[in-house]
Design an enzyme around this catalytic site. Structure first.
Site, mmCIF file in Angstrom:
data_model
loop_
_atom_site.group_PDB
_atom_site.id
_atom_site.type_symbol
_atom_site.label_atom_id
_atom_site.label_comp_id
_atom_site.label_asym_id
_atom_site.label_seq_id
_atom_site.Cartn_x
_atom_site.Cartn_y
_atom_site.Cartn_z
ATOM 1 N N HIS A 1 113.781 48.574 69.077
ATOM 2 C CA HIS A 1 113.180 49.020 67.820
ATOM 3 C C HIS A 1 111.807 48.420 67.525
ATOM 4 O O HIS A 1 111.168 48.801 66.554
ATOM 5 C CB HIS A 1 114.116 48.735 66.635
ATOM 6 C CG HIS A 1 114.086 47.301 66.187
ATOM 7 N ND1 HIS A 1 114.808 46.325 66.807
ATOM 8 C CD2 HIS A 1 113.393 46.686 65.198
ATOM 9 C CE1 HIS A 1 114.574 45.172 66.221
ATOM 10 N NE2 HIS A 1 113.717 45.351 65.237
HETATM 11 C C1 UD1 Z 1 112.467 45.379 60.277
HETATM 12 C C2 UD1 Z 1 111.781 44.020 60.412
HETATM 13 C C3 UD1 Z 1 112.197 43.372 61.724
HETATM 14 C C4 UD1 Z 1 113.707 43.384 61.938
HETATM 15 C C5 UD1 Z 1 114.219 44.808 61.752
HETATM 16 C C6 UD1 Z 1 115.722 44.897 61.921
HETATM 17 C C7 UD1 Z 1 109.557 43.839 59.373
HETATM 18 C C8 UD1 Z 1 108.095 43.820 59.638
HETATM 19 N N1 UD1 Z 1 110.325 44.161 60.436
HETATM 20 O O1 UD1 Z 1 111.911 46.239 61.256
HETATM 21 O O2 UD1 Z 1 111.740 42.021 61.702
HETATM 22 O O3 UD1 Z 1 114.006 42.959 63.253
HETATM 23 O O4 UD1 Z 1 113.846 45.247 60.441
HETATM 24 O O5 UD1 Z 1 116.172 46.200 61.824
HETATM 25 O O6 UD1 Z 1 109.975 43.571 58.282
HETATM 26 N N2 UD1 Z 1 113.972 53.340 58.428
HETATM 27 C C9 UD1 Z 1 114.959 54.230 58.039
HETATM 28 N N3 UD1 Z 1 116.007 53.771 57.313
HETATM 29 C C10 UD1 Z 1 116.114 52.471 56.941
HETATM 30 C C11 UD1 Z 1 115.099 51.565 57.326
HETATM 31 C C12 UD1 Z 1 114.053 52.016 58.074
HETATM 32 O O7 UD1 Z 1 114.909 55.414 58.355
HETATM 33 O O8 UD1 Z 1 117.094 52.112 56.291
HETATM 34 C C13 UD1 Z 1 112.856 53.809 59.273
HETATM 35 C C14 UD1 Z 1 111.644 54.240 58.527
HETATM 36 O O9 UD1 Z 1 111.116 55.339 59.200
HETATM 37 C C15 UD1 Z 1 110.695 53.065 58.676
HETATM 38 C C16 UD1 Z 1 111.078 52.525 60.036
HETATM 39 O O10 UD1 Z 1 112.478 52.782 60.145
HETATM 40 O O11 UD1 Z 1 109.379 53.447 58.571
HETATM 41 C C17 UD1 Z 1 110.831 51.082 60.201
HETATM 42 O O12 UD1 Z 1 111.438 50.314 59.157
HETATM 43 P P1 UD1 Z 1 110.762 48.949 58.670
HETATM 44 O O13 UD1 Z 1 111.511 48.403 57.539
HETATM 45 O O14 UD1 Z 1 109.314 49.153 58.512
HETATM 46 O O15 UD1 Z 1 110.888 47.969 59.899
HETATM 47 P P2 UD1 Z 1 111.978 47.829 61.043
HETATM 48 O O16 UD1 Z 1 111.438 48.442 62.282
HETATM 49 O O17 UD1 Z 1 113.335 48.234 60.599
#
Ligand code: UD1
Length: 379
Positions: free
Chosen positions: A229
């Site tokens: 991820h």
């Molecule tokens: C985040 C953390 C990372 C951790 C990871 C665990 C930061 C910078 N990164 O990364 O340290 O290892 O969580 O999972 O804080 N999305 C959904 N549903 C959700 C959450 C996210 O669809 O419930 C999608 C969205 O398109 C979003 C993307 O995932 O833009 C990324 O989510 P984001 O919270 O930005 O960071 P993670 O990659 O999950």
């Protein structure tokens, strides 16, 4: 607690009948795993009299999918959040800024003795920044980890949070050394790793349960568990395509527990995650994950926490990154770094190392040390 804890280095005995207000801020999946043992420890210790912790839980809403959020609260016995900010997704600036602006009113209402932040996500940094601006004491759990890779958002978050915090709750000796090198030794306390607490507790609780793998993969034959991820692995088409091709060519079934970021990026690039030996499924809940890791022939990941869980559960891990914060997992060959994907075919399925395994992540009692330190630091 009245005095600001910055700079105090001695631990003193807690006072009978004393109450300390701790406000935990969490928002993303790995933080719910760390909050689980901490919340349980606070609640259990309150039952036995003496000093108390009043615990307020704030969920930023960074992760909002039920499989990344709600199931962790339910399975790990965490009370429902007292406050939910509902921030959701966005660019780093938009997401972090939305949390920051929402947290002012929450912190002002509760005026906690400690704002407790966890790990290295945007939720961690937002809460640390909000609290330091309001002159409220901050404790950072899982302080001192370093990848020394400034491309990672997590590295910015952890370095900035450590330097904003008043108390650093540190999981390992290596992390203590990093903090000392940055001039932060006098606010650092080695408490052990709360992920060991929860991993061992859950491992023992699910030991007799069957392994259930979504996607129709036979759990009684050798299989690999994979998660990918990190932005460096998912956000460009060539890189993601190379990783998927390498996974699909592996000799045993690969259960790919797909994070929403991976699903979104594969969709945007018009790629299928399935193919060859890869079976894409939704993420697993924590107890099922622990059971599935324990029974797997190997783990392939770019997650920080999963590398360590594989180590604790004695399953060989291959990490698709150039470096790891959890360097102790590399000792003895439990974890192998393969950012170039050149070794994967040969090392993904390999026997577990023989012999004694060191215990750099503590003995499963870190949450008690966290509680004691929060009650006594600076008094
Ligand atoms: C985040 C953390 C990372 C951790 C990871 C665990 C930061 C910078 N990164 O990364 O340290 O290892 O969580 O999972 O804080 N999305 C959904 N549903 C959700 C959450 C996210 O669809 O419930 C999608 C969205 O398109 C979003 C993307 O995932 O833009 C990324 O989510 P984001 O919270 O930005 O960071 P993670 O990659 O999950």
């Amino acid at each position: 607690m009245s005095s600001h804890p910055l700079g105090k280095t001695t631990l003193r005995l807690p006072l009978e009948g004393f109450t300390v207000k701790v406000l935990s801020v969490v928002g993303a999946r790995p933080q719910f795993v760390k909050l689980g043992p901490v919340a349980q420890e606070f609640a259990a210790a309150n039952q036995s009299g003496g000093e108390r912790i009043e615990h307020v839980i704030v969920h930023t809403g960074q992760h909002y999918d039920p499989w990344l959020s709600d199931v962790f609260f339910a399975d790990l016995g965490i009370p429902a959040p007292d406050v939910h900010l509902g921030v959701g997704s966005g660019s780093h600036g938009v997401q972090t800024g939305a949390m920051l602006s929402a947290l002012d009113a929450v912190l002002d209402e509760h005026r906690p003795d400690w704002t407790l932040v966890y790990g290295d996500t945007n939720s961690t940094l937002a809460a640390a920044l909000a609290a330091v601006k309001m002159h409220l004491p901050i404790a950072h759990l899982e302080a001192g980890l370093r990848s020394f890779n400034r491309r990672m958002p997590e590295e910015h978050n952890r370095v900035l949070t450590d330097h904003a915090a008043d108390l650093l709750l540190v999981p390992t000796k290596v992390a203590m050394d990093h903090l000392a090198n940055e001039g932060l030794a006098d606010r650092s306390v080695l408490v052990g790793d709360v992920m060991t607490d929860v991993c061992y507790l859950v491992r023992d609780a699910v030991a007799d349960q069957p392994v259930v793998l979504p996607g129709g993969v036979d759990p009684d034959a050798p299989y690999l568990l994979a998660t990918i991820h990190r932005p460096d692995n998912t956000d460009t088409q060539d890189r993601l395509s190379a990783i998927l091709a390498a996974l699909q060519a592996l000799p045993v079934p690969v259960v790919l527990l797909a994070h929403p970021r991976l699903v979104a990026k594969a969709d945007a690039f018009g790629m299928s995650l399935n193919g060859g030996n890869v079976h894409q499924t939704r993420p697993l809940a924590y107890p099922q994950m622990v059971r599935a890791v324990q029974a797997a022939a190997g783990v392939i990941t770019d997650s920080g926490g999963l590398q360590k869980e594989a180590y604790l559960l004695r399953t060989p891990c291959t990490t698709i990154r150039p470096e790891t914060e959890w360097v102790e997992t590399l000792d003895g060959g439990w974890n192998i770094l393969d950012n170039e994907l050149s070794a994967l075919a040969n090392v993904a399925v390999r026997p577990a190392p023989r012999g004694e395994q060191p215990t750099p992540y503590g003995d499963g009692h870190a949450a008690a040390a966290v509680r004691h330190t929060l009650l006594t630091w600076g008094r």
